[in-house]
Scaffold this motif. Sequence first.
Motif, mmCIF file in Angstrom:
data_model
loop_
_atom_site.group_PDB
_atom_site.id
_atom_site.type_symbol
_atom_site.label_atom_id
_atom_site.label_comp_id
_atom_site.label_asym_id
_atom_site.label_seq_id
_atom_site.Cartn_x
_atom_site.Cartn_y
_atom_site.Cartn_z
ATOM 1 N N ASP A 2 0.917 -1.135 0.093
ATOM 2 C CA ASP A 2 -0.108 -0.048 -0.013
ATOM 3 C C ASP A 2 0.951 1.323 0.129
ATOM 4 O O ASP A 2 1.553 1.544 1.047
ATOM 5 C CB ASP A 2 -0.754 0.104 1.200
ATOM 6 N N TYR A 4 2.107 5.312 -1.244
ATOM 7 C CA TYR A 4 1.810 6.627 -1.392
ATOM 8 C C TYR A 4 2.466 6.768 -2.914
ATOM 9 O O TYR A 4 3.278 5.867 -3.430
ATOM 10 C CB TYR A 4 2.436 7.726 -0.586
ATOM 11 N N GLU A 5 1.755 7.808 -3.584
ATOM 12 C CA GLU A 5 2.187 8.017 -4.987
ATOM 13 C C GLU A 5 3.841 8.327 -5.110
ATOM 14 O O GLU A 5 4.409 7.664 -5.893
ATOM 15 C CB GLU A 5 1.675 9.078 -5.771
ATOM 16 N N LYS A 45 0.541 17.872 -5.408
ATOM 17 C CA LYS A 45 -0.741 16.374 -5.210
ATOM 18 C C LYS A 45 -0.529 15.928 -3.595
ATOM 19 O O LYS A 45 0.320 15.926 -3.049
ATOM 20 C CB LYS A 45 0.071 15.395 -6.199
ATOM 21 N N LYS A 49 -3.490 7.590 0.726
ATOM 22 C CA LYS A 49 -3.708 6.125 0.004
ATOM 23 C C LYS A 49 -5.050 6.181 -0.099
ATOM 24 O O LYS A 49 -5.718 5.272 0.387
ATOM 25 C CB LYS A 49 -3.110 5.372 1.077
ATOM 26 N N THR A 50 -5.834 6.836 -1.167
ATOM 27 C CA THR A 50 -7.029 6.745 -1.629
ATOM 28 C C THR A 50 -7.041 7.402 -3.109
ATOM 29 O O THR A 50 -6.356 8.126 -3.578
ATOM 30 C CB THR A 50 -8.235 7.349 -0.822
ATOM 31 N N GLY A 51 -8.032 6.886 -3.774
ATOM 32 C CA GLY A 51 -8.171 7.368 -5.143
ATOM 33 C C GLY A 51 -8.868 8.633 -4.954
ATOM 34 O O GLY A 51 -9.867 8.854 -4.049
ATOM 35 N N GLY A 52 -9.328 9.306 -6.139
ATOM 36 C CA GLY A 52 -10.054 10.775 -6.128
ATOM 37 C C GLY A 52 -9.674 11.821 -5.668
ATOM 38 O O GLY A 52 -10.370 12.723 -5.611
ATOM 39 N N ARG A 53 -8.227 11.732 -5.567
ATOM 40 C CA ARG A 53 -7.644 13.102 -4.997
ATOM 41 C C ARG A 53 -8.029 14.313 -5.752
ATOM 42 O O ARG A 53 -8.281 15.386 -5.674
ATOM 43 C CB ARG A 53 -6.112 12.863 -4.964
ATOM 44 N N LYS A 81 -11.785 11.478 1.461
ATOM 45 C CA LYS A 81 -12.215 9.969 1.760
ATOM 46 C C LYS A 81 -11.774 9.501 2.967
ATOM 47 O O LYS A 81 -11.298 8.497 3.183
ATOM 48 C CB LYS A 81 -12.022 9.152 0.736
ATOM 49 N N TYR A 101 -4.221 3.841 -15.144
ATOM 50 C CA TYR A 101 -4.168 3.736 -13.905
ATOM 51 C C TYR A 101 -4.016 2.251 -13.574
ATOM 52 O O TYR A 101 -4.600 1.620 -14.121
ATOM 53 C CB TYR A 101 -5.334 4.295 -13.053
ATOM 54 N N SER A 103 -3.726 -0.680 -10.842
ATOM 55 C CA SER A 103 -3.882 -1.281 -9.459
ATOM 56 C C SER A 103 -3.805 -3.006 -9.353
ATOM 57 O O SER A 103 -4.707 -3.437 -10.368
ATOM 58 C CB SER A 103 -5.208 -0.874 -8.811
#
Length: 106
Positions: A2, A4-5, A45, A49-53, A81, A101, A103
């Motif tokens: 898991d 971070y970008e 940015k 740790k979630t999408g939709g940023r 989120k 993307y 995953s």
Amino acid sequence: MDLYEHQARELFADHGIVVPRAEVTGSPRQAREIARRLGGRVVVKAQVKTGGRGKAGGVKLAADPAAAELTARQIFGMDIKGHTVGTVMLAQPVDIQAEFYVSYVL
């Protein structure tokens, strides 16, 4: 894993995949300095740790170092989120032809 970008980008770079220059900070003032080092215009940015940023306002283009500091101030503390933004990554912007993307979940 898991990640971070910014951690994923480091992993890519370690394996020879070219990624634009970027740095991470927890300070708006330091965001200004990072933007200056990266050439002025940057993408700020949120690192959560979630999408939709992006849709949540956690990914923004800053035209210059002063705008990078202001943008970082706006993003720090945001709730995306259920994740509170404590760090941001500033990256050199790039023109893209396509975006993908990926995953993988076990």
